[in-house]
Design a protein around this motif. Structure first.
Motif, PDB file in Angstrom:
ATOM      1  N   LEU A  45       0.841  -1.187   0.000  1.00  0.00           N
ATOM      2  CA  LEU A  45       0.000   0.000   0.000  1.00  0.00           C
ATOM      3  C   LEU A  45       0.877   1.238   0.000  1.00  0.00           C
ATOM      4  CD1 LEU A  45      -1.371  -2.226   2.163  1.00  0.00           C
ATOM      5  CD2 LEU A  45      -3.081  -0.438   2.310  1.00  0.00           C
ATOM      6  N   THR A  46       0.343   2.330  -0.553  1.00  0.00           N
ATOM      7  CA  THR A  46       0.990   3.608  -0.321  1.00  0.00           C
ATOM      8  C   THR A  46       0.792   3.958   1.151  1.00  0.00           C
ATOM      9  OG1 THR A  46      -0.973   4.937  -0.783  1.00  0.00           O
ATOM     10  CG2 THR A  46       0.454   4.358  -2.666  1.00  0.00           C
ATOM     11  N   VAL A  47       1.651   4.774   1.674  1.00  0.00           N
ATOM     12  CA  VAL A  47       1.523   5.178   3.076  1.00  0.00           C
ATOM     13  C   VAL A  47       0.193   5.901   3.283  1.00  0.00           C
ATOM     14  CG1 VAL A  47       2.525   6.589   4.917  1.00  0.00           C
ATOM     15  CG2 VAL A  47       4.016   5.270   3.390  1.00  0.00           C
ATOM     16  N   ALA A  48      -0.220   6.680   2.282  1.00  0.00           N
ATOM     17  CA  ALA A  48      -1.496   7.389   2.384  1.00  0.00           C
ATOM     18  C   ALA A  48      -2.660   6.401   2.451  1.00  0.00           C
ATOM     19  CB  ALA A  48      -1.671   8.329   1.192  1.00  0.00           C
ATOM     20  N   ASP A  49      -2.624   5.357   1.645  1.00  0.00           N
ATOM     21  CA  ASP A  49      -3.693   4.357   1.669  1.00  0.00           C
ATOM     22  C   ASP A  49      -3.692   3.575   2.978  1.00  0.00           C
ATOM     23  OD1 ASP A  49      -4.689   5.048  -0.786  1.00  0.00           O
ATOM     24  OD2 ASP A  49      -3.602   3.490  -1.888  1.00  0.00           O
ATOM     25  N   PHE A  50      -2.508   3.295   3.490  1.00  0.00           N
ATOM     26  CA  PHE A  50      -2.414   2.601   4.781  1.00  0.00           C
ATOM     27  C   PHE A  50      -3.073   3.449   5.870  1.00  0.00           C
ATOM     28  CE2 PHE A  50       0.716   0.536   8.005  1.00  0.00           C
ATOM     29  CZ  PHE A  50      -0.266  -0.361   8.397  1.00  0.00           C
ATOM     30  N   SER A  51      -2.853   4.743   5.831  1.00  0.00           N
ATOM     31  CA  SER A  51      -3.468   5.646   6.809  1.00  0.00           C
ATOM     32  C   SER A  51      -4.988   5.666   6.672  1.00  0.00           C
ATOM     33  CB  SER A  51      -2.902   7.060   6.659  1.00  0.00           C
ATOM     34  OG  SER A  51      -1.518   7.078   6.941  1.00  0.00           O
ATOM     35  N   LYS A  52      -5.485   5.576   5.444  1.00  0.00           N
ATOM     36  CA  LYS A  52      -6.935   5.526   5.246  1.00  0.00           C
ATOM     37  C   LYS A  52      -7.530   4.257   5.848  1.00  0.00           C
ATOM     38  CE  LYS A  52      -6.987   8.265   0.962  1.00  0.00           C
ATOM     39  NZ  LYS A  52      -7.237   8.228  -0.512  1.00  0.00           N
ATOM     40  N   GLN A  53      -6.751   3.168   5.811  1.00  0.00           N
ATOM     41  CA  GLN A  53      -7.212   1.902   6.381  1.00  0.00           C
ATOM     42  C   GLN A  53      -7.277   1.962   7.910  1.00  0.00           C
ATOM     43  OE1 GLN A  53      -8.116  -1.011   4.905  1.00  0.00           O
ATOM     44  NE2 GLN A  53      -7.710  -0.489   2.770  1.00  0.00           N
ATOM     45  N   THR A  54      -6.493   2.856   8.495  1.00  0.00           N
ATOM     46  CA  THR A  54      -6.444   2.995   9.961  1.00  0.00           C
ATOM     47  C   THR A  54      -6.664   4.467  10.307  1.00  0.00           C
ATOM     48  OG1 THR A  54      -4.040   3.269   9.864  1.00  0.00           O
ATOM     49  CG2 THR A  54      -4.869   1.037  10.220  1.00  0.00           C
ATOM     50  N   PRO A  55      -7.896   4.934  10.331  1.00  0.00           N
ATOM     51  CA  PRO A  55      -8.174   6.372  10.497  1.00  0.00           C
ATOM     52  C   PRO A  55      -7.554   7.000  11.740  1.00  0.00           C
ATOM     53  CG  PRO A  55     -10.168   5.176   9.900  1.00  0.00           C
ATOM     54  CD  PRO A  55      -9.127   4.140  10.181  1.00  0.00           C
ATOM     55  N   GLY A  56      -7.309   6.179  12.766  1.00  0.00           N
ATOM     56  CA  GLY A  56      -6.739   6.731  13.992  1.00  0.00           C
ATOM     57  C   GLY A  56      -5.232   6.857  13.974  1.00  0.00           C
ATOM     58  N   ILE A  57      -4.583   6.371  12.914  1.00  0.00           N
ATOM     59  CA  ILE A  57      -3.117   6.414  12.832  1.00  0.00           C
ATOM     60  C   ILE A  57      -2.713   7.032  11.506  1.00  0.00           C
ATOM     61  CG2 ILE A  57      -0.973   5.105  12.956  1.00  0.00           C
ATOM     62  CD1 ILE A  57      -2.540   2.831  14.259  1.00  0.00           C
ATOM     63  N   ASN A  58      -2.062   8.170  11.562  1.00  0.00           N
ATOM     64  CA  ASN A  58      -1.517   8.791  10.362  1.00  0.00           C
ATOM     65  C   ASN A  58      -0.073   8.313  10.223  1.00  0.00           C
ATOM     66  OD1 ASN A  58      -0.201  10.545   8.511  1.00  0.00           O
ATOM     67  ND2 ASN A  58      -1.769  12.111   8.854  1.00  0.00           N
ATOM     68  N   TRP A  59       0.128   7.309   9.387  1.00  0.00           N
ATOM     69  CA  TRP A  59       1.443   6.672   9.308  1.00  0.00           C
ATOM     70  C   TRP A  59       2.512   7.606   8.756  1.00  0.00           C
ATOM     71  CZ3 TRP A  59       2.089   2.268  11.819  1.00  0.00           C
ATOM     72  CH2 TRP A  59       0.963   1.488  12.090  1.00  0.00           C
ATOM     73  N   ARG A  60       2.126   8.523   7.865  1.00  0.00           N
ATOM     74  CA  ARG A  60       3.138   9.438   7.332  1.00  0.00           C
ATOM     75  C   ARG A  60       3.696  10.332   8.431  1.00  0.00           C
ATOM     76  NH1 ARG A  60       4.847  10.287   2.577  1.00  0.00           N
ATOM     77  NH2 ARG A  60       3.107   9.208   1.581  1.00  0.00           N
ATOM     78  N   GLU A  61       2.861  10.704   9.374  1.00  0.00           N
ATOM     79  CA  GLU A  61       3.327  11.532  10.492  1.00  0.00           C
ATOM     80  C   GLU A  61       4.014  10.688  11.559  1.00  0.00           C
ATOM     81  OE1 GLU A  61       0.096  13.747  12.071  1.00  0.00           O
ATOM     82  OE2 GLU A  61      -0.182  14.991  10.271  1.00  0.00           O
ATOM     83  N   TRP A  62       3.542   9.457  11.709  1.00  0.00           N
ATOM     84  CA  TRP A  62       4.022   8.644  12.830  1.00  0.00           C
ATOM     85  C   TRP A  62       5.311   7.892  12.521  1.00  0.00           C
ATOM     86  CZ3 TRP A  62       2.645   3.402  15.100  1.00  0.00           C
ATOM     87  CH2 TRP A  62       2.866   3.389  16.483  1.00  0.00           C
ATOM     88  N   MET A  63       5.493   7.478  11.261  1.00  0.00           N
ATOM     89  CA  MET A  63       6.678   6.686  10.925  1.00  0.00           C
ATOM     90  C   MET A  63       8.001   7.399  11.210  1.00  0.00           C
ATOM     91  SD  MET A  63       5.201   4.637   7.602  1.00  0.00           S
ATOM     92  CE  MET A  63       6.766   4.162   6.946  1.00  0.00           C
ATOM     93  N   PRO A  64       8.129   8.709  10.980  1.00  0.00           N
ATOM     94  CA  PRO A  64       9.385   9.368  11.358  1.00  0.00           C
ATOM     95  C   PRO A  64       9.694   9.265  12.853  1.00  0.00           C
ATOM     96  CG  PRO A  64       8.162  10.740   9.829  1.00  0.00           C
ATOM     97  CD  PRO A  64       7.251   9.610  10.213  1.00  0.00           C
ATOM     98  N   LYS A  65       8.651   9.172  13.671  1.00  0.00           N
ATOM     99  CA  LYS A  65       8.876   9.002  15.114  1.00  0.00           C
ATOM    100  C   LYS A  65       9.424   7.618  15.437  1.00  0.00           C
ATOM    101  CE  LYS A  65       5.188  12.281  16.198  1.00  0.00           C
ATOM    102  NZ  LYS A  65       3.850  12.489  16.818  1.00  0.00           N
ATOM    103  N   LEU A  66       9.219   6.688  14.505  1.00  0.00           N
ATOM    104  CA  LEU A  66       9.798   5.352  14.633  1.00  0.00           C
ATOM    105  C   LEU A  66      11.212   5.295  14.053  1.00  0.00           C
ATOM    106  CD1 LEU A  66       6.617   3.420  13.482  1.00  0.00           C
ATOM    107  CD2 LEU A  66       7.652   3.200  15.749  1.00  0.00           C
ATOM    108  N   GLY A  67      11.703   6.429  13.595  1.00  0.00           N
ATOM    109  CA  GLY A  67      13.030   6.479  13.003  1.00  0.00           C
ATOM    110  C   GLY A  67      13.053   6.117  11.542  1.00  0.00           C
TER     111      GLY A  67
END
Length: 700
Positions: free
Chosen positions: A276-298
């Motif tokens: 999935l694109t990161v944007a599509d992954f975020s749509k699948q999980t409305p409570g988690i914005n992966w594009r914003e959160w992944m940098p916090k994971l390094g």
């Protein structure tokens, strides 16, 4: 994802998983690569004219049992009677004895390094780590001080946003919660690394422990809840809050388990490949914005990711949204606590073991030095591996293995050409894949140096934390770099072997190149029945129900005609049905689908190794050694590899979690399909293992 497919059980022999959650081991040292110049299938293997050791010891056999009734007992019965499982183990057999030998070697190396830590960085790193782990007084004095700051960080969380930040922080420090992620090769584009999100978040060995209501599962759940409450009590929680926390953790893990794929579905490389694109992954999980959160994971900015199971991440998203913060905090604190417990003071170690006893049946805690050796093997395994290879690995063993691999490859080529169910075009592609196998023997060509890790002689838990963090950071740092195909997934001191589909490679660590698998003084029947079947096993993984879906380059793509795939599946289904009929414990049977890949590899490995053996001088002769013909010695060598006693509790766990069938069925199951075994031991229709010729299964 492409998984490593191992010869021996990871449960029993510490096979290292391809994950970024240390301290899970990786490998060891590199000497110059040796290459075979003669690929003739009849190339001789230099050896003494006759063996000097009793490689087949009649005192280990039960000669009152007919070979055709139970070959496993015939070959191993007396050994099994005389070798019960030691109190500090969950099983005891050929593999575990070699594992003990490897641990003894590691202990010697670690003790030497601890005495000479000023000798250089390598000695300082492994020596000081070992010394810190053996300093029981210092560990006892600290109690659970090493994790107090982390527990306090979680306790201060007030909002969901803060909680998400804390999950990311703890993951960057090496602690996994709710789910797991790591960087791996993209199995559709094997030249690139990609972030892969997989399921996780539970403590018990399999989702079935949470979902099944039989007496065994209920007993384990009750013991787990009791363990949760007691562990929370050890960090100072009052009994009422400890009980509340225990209930919260169990409820959350139950929900995660309910959303997890089964182990059978997890074996399917197509079902588990969801890009999935990161944007599509975020749509699948409305409570988690992966594009914003992944940098916090390094993790640097990514366009796409792989997700093992979208339904699981839907559940994670819902749980993070709907579960009260206090319950989520209890779950996070539990994860910190359970990960640290083996490395804290005695009350934590003992309580952790008390629960593990219920799961495994183990009577006594594994000796401290073995636990520390195992830890360092998983944390700094390629440093320890350099010492191991220098002292214990003989270069001639590598040369001998190359000859064996040449001979097994030639035998497999003959088998592919001979099968009557595959079309010419698919055979051609299969032969190309076989010829493309990359070989790794003994040790890596280059070593990890664990750059940036600081090991202190006076702070054991800091060392555990530092190496755990390093493994995560090192794994993430692969993004954007060329794929490193020199990397090993096991250390040289690991008693195992593996096939890696995305690299189309077979690997044999140094520690498995010992009797009963291999001995430089052994006759060919012993070595082909031992390490030869291991080589054939790993090669066959390239063509089992999973491995066959990857091409010669390691790419996950369909290179079979529909007709050929259907013919393969028809034969594989028969193997599945055969093993599904084996009953092990009361109502428990072998999971024929979960173990299918390993059973196919055993069946193929045995056939390929035997035919390679028949091309040797001994295999073409009839000269007996210790009253056994060459063919009989081959099959007896095969059987003694599998001899093992296993505790009932541990066996029940393996039936749920292990893709390998129990040892007695790995021994006997393939033999019933093998004409040469019937001939070698004159097996008759009235005997229990007999199958009529038309019922015998042949795949490769």
């Amino acid at each position: 994802m492409s998984k490593q497919l191992t010869f021996l059980s990871a449960v029993m022999l510490m096979a290292c998983l391809m994950a970024a959650t240390p301290p899970t081991g990786k490998p060891g040292k590199r000497l110059p690569r040796l290459t075979a110049t003669d690929r003739s299938p009849t190339r001789p293997i230099p050896k003494p004219a006759a063996p000097k050791k009793p490689f087949i010891d009649r005192q280990n056999m039960n000669l009152t049992v007919k070979p055709g009734d139970d070959f496993y007992q015939y070959a191993n019965g007396e050994w099994l009677k005389k070798n019960p499982v030691p109190a500090s183990k969950t099983s005891w057999g050929s593999g575990s004895i070699l594992y003990e030998k490897s641990l003894d070697a590691m202990k010697s190396l670690l003790e030497e390094a601890a005495k000479s830590s000023g000798k250089g960085r390598l000695h300082q790193m492994v020596g000081d780590f070992y010394a810190s782990g053996m300093d029981s007084i210092a560990i006892e004095q600290k109690g659970f001080d090493p994790i107090k700051a982390d527990l306090a960080r979680v306790e201060q969380v007030k909002t969901k946003a803060e909680l998400m930040n804390e999950i990311a922080y703890q993951r960057s420090q090496g602690s996994t919660m709710f789910f797991s992620l790591y960087v791996t090769q993209d199995s559709r584009i094997v030249s690139k690394y990609i972030v892969r999100f997989v399921q996780g978040g539970t403590t018990l060995p399999d989702r079935d422990y949470y979902l099944k209501n039989d007496a065994r599962s209920q007993k384990i759940r009750d013991a787990y809840r009791d363990n949760l409450a007691k562990m929370f009590g050890l960090i100072g929680e009052e009994s009422s809050r400890a009980a509340t926390n225990a209930d919260a953790v169990l409820k959350l893990e139950l929900a995660l388990a309910n959303a997890q794929m089964t182990r059978v579905d997890s074996r399917d490389p197509i079902k588990t490949y969801n890009k999935l694109t990161v944007a599509d992954f975020s749509k699948q999980t409305p409570g988690i914005n992966w594009r914003e959160w992944m940098p916090k994971l390094g993790i640097p900015e990514q366009d796409t990711v792989l997700v093992q199971s979208l339904p699981f991440y839907h559940a994670v998203d819902s749980l993070l949204t709907a579960t009260p913060v206090e319950a989520l905090k209890a779950y996070m604190q539990w994860n910190l606590l359970k990960n640290a417990a083996p490395f804290l003071s005695t009350p934590f170690v003992n309580q952790n073991f008390a629960f593990n006893k219920v799961l495994s049946g183990q009577k006594q805690l594994t000796p401290l030095w073995q636990r520390r050796s195992n830890l360092i093997d998983g944390s700094l395994g390629e440093l320890l591996g350099q010492l191991y290879v220098q002292k214990y690995f003989k270069p001639e063993a590598k040369q001998r293995m190359l000859v064996l691999i040449d001979n097994l490859e030639a035998s497999f080529k003959d088998h592919i050409n001979a099968v009557d169910w595959m079309t010419a075009d698919t055979k051609k592609r299969a032969l190309t894949k076989l010829a493309s196998f990359k070989r790794k023997i003994g040790y890596p060509d280059k070593w990890k140096n664990y750059e940036g890790v600081t090991i202190r002689r006076d702070d054991f838990y800091a060392n555990v934390r530092a190496t755990s963090k390093w493994w995560y950071t090192d794994n993430i740092s692969r993004l954007g770099k060329p794929v490193d195909k020199t990397e090993w997934l096991m250390t040289p001191q690991t008693v195992n072997a593996y096939y890696m589909p995305v690299n189309n490679e077979i690997a044999f660590p140094a520690a498995i190149l010992q009797f009963p698998f291999f001995d430089a003084e052994a006759d060919d029947a012993i070595n082909y029945g031992g390490i030869g079947t291991v080589i054939g096993h790993e090669m066959t993984h390239g063509f089992d129900d999973q491995g066959r879906q990857y091409d010669a380059d390691g790419t996950l793509r369909d290179w079979w005609t529909k007709e050929d795939a259907a013919n393969f599946t028809k034969r594989a289904d028969k193997v599945k049905e055969q093993f599904a009929g084996f009953r092990v414990l009361d109502s428990l049977k072998v999971n024929g689908q979960l173990t299918l890949g390993e059973n196919l590899a055993d069946l193929g490995g045995l056939a390929i190794a035997f035919d390679a053996f028949k091309k040797t001088n001994q295999g073409q002769g009839e000269t007996k050694i210790d009253r056994f013909t060459p063919d009989q010695r081959f099959f007896l060598s095969w059987a003694q590899v599998w001899r093992a006693n296993v505790l009932t509790e541990s066996q029940a766990q393996r039936l749920l979690t292990d893709p390998h069938a129990p040892d007695q069925f790995r021994c006997n199951g393939p033999l019933t399909n093998f004409d040469a075994w019937y001939k070698a031991f004159n097996v008759q229709p009235a005997e229990k293992m007999y199958k009529a010729p038309g019922q015998r299964i042949k795949v490769w």
